[in-house]
Scaffold this motif. Structure first.
Motif, PDB file in Angstrom:
ATOM      1  N   GLY A 164      -2.896   6.621  -1.253  1.00 14.28           N
ATOM      2  CA  GLY A 164      -2.770   8.089  -1.129  1.00 14.28           C
ATOM      3  C   GLY A 164      -3.236   8.347   0.264  1.00 14.28           C
ATOM      4  N   VAL A 165      -4.059   9.440   0.538  1.00 12.01           N
ATOM      5  CA  VAL A 165      -4.530   9.612   1.749  1.00 12.01           C
ATOM      6  C   VAL A 165      -5.767   9.119   2.293  1.00 12.01           C
ATOM      7  N   ARG A 166      -6.255   8.072   1.280  1.00 12.85           N
ATOM      8  CA  ARG A 166      -7.426   7.433   1.754  1.00 12.85           C
ATOM      9  C   ARG A 166      -7.202   6.206   2.574  1.00 12.85           C
ATOM     10  N   ALA A 178       0.715  -1.266  -0.023  1.00 11.99           N
ATOM     11  CA  ALA A 178       0.080   0.119  -0.096  1.00 11.99           C
ATOM     12  C   ALA A 178       0.900   1.192  -0.132  1.00 11.99           C
ATOM     13  N   GLY A 179       0.646   2.029  -1.232  1.00 12.27           N
ATOM     14  CA  GLY A 179       1.524   3.315  -1.203  1.00 12.27           C
ATOM     15  C   GLY A 179       0.697   4.388  -0.410  1.00 12.27           C
ATOM     16  N   ILE A 180       1.260   5.078   0.510  1.00 10.43           N
ATOM     17  CA  ILE A 180       0.345   6.050   1.485  1.00 10.43           C
ATOM     18  C   ILE A 180       1.238   7.279   1.077  1.00 10.43           C
ATOM     19  N   VAL A 194       3.291   7.002  -2.671  1.00  6.18           N
ATOM     20  CA  VAL A 194       2.636   7.009  -3.884  1.00  6.18           C
ATOM     21  C   VAL A 194       3.691   6.739  -5.128  1.00  6.18           C
ATOM     22  N   GLU A 195       4.654   7.520  -5.150  1.00  9.40           N
ATOM     23  CA  GLU A 195       5.789   7.474  -6.180  1.00  9.40           C
ATOM     24  C   GLU A 195       6.385   6.077  -6.198  1.00  9.40           C
TER      25      GLU A 195
END
Length: 170
Positions: free
Chosen positions: A43-45, A8-10, A22-23
């Motif tokens: 992201g921010v979700r 998970a990208g945060i 994210v990147e």
């Protein structure tokens, strides 16, 4: 790693180096992944991440900017020692840090009878700046390919431990 794994990208791409996660997951999309691995840009979700984890994952790998006092661009692999436990989360969809997500997950699992991931790892990068602005600082941008490789190494080596996987950017 065996079983289902979620990478998970945060992070917030509008806050400079906070967009590191994210990147990094974007960079991972160019690689072939082992069976059972999903890579998602949250992201921010954070609330969405908590609910997706109810689908049942053996391992969670969070990728995020992580201020630990090192030089900007320093990469870390951290294995958190646990969450806040049931009832420890405050539901605020605009401020869901990874620790709040894990605490919310404990609460959701307790209410639904599901199990949280058996193992959680954080692949983090020391930020230079999380001020408003789009784009990573040069040292954090340079760390993204190394972070993607670090995640791939963790996915392919289920015996990897944070102390063995810790690396530092040049």
């Amino acid at each position: 790693m065996s079983g289902r794994t979620l990478v998970a990208g945060i992070g917030n791409v509008f806050l400079g180096d906070d967009g590191f996660g994210v990147e990094t997951v974007r960079a991972l999309s160019a690689h072939e992944l082992p069976d059972g691995v999903e890579v998602v840009d949250f992201g921010v979700r954070g609330v969405h991440l908590a609910y997706q984890l109810l689908d049942g994952y053996d391992t969670l790998v969070l990728v995020d900017a992580t201020a630990r006092g090192g030089e900007p661009g320093t990469l870390y692999v951290i294995e958190p020692d646990g969450g806040a436990g049931p009832g420890g989360a405050v539901l605020d969809g605009h401020h869901m840090s990874p620790d709040a997500v894990l605490a919310l997950l404990d609460t959701l699992c307790a209410g639904t009878g599901t199990a949280p991931p058996r193992r959680t790892l954080v692949v983090g990068c020391e930020p230079a700046s999380v001020e408003e602005g789009i784009g990573l600082s040069p040292p954090v941008a340079a760390a993204v390919p190394q972070a993607a490789r670090m995640v791939l190494d963790l996915l392919h080596d289920e015996t990897a431990t944070p102390s063995r996987a810790l690396r530092r950017t040049p």
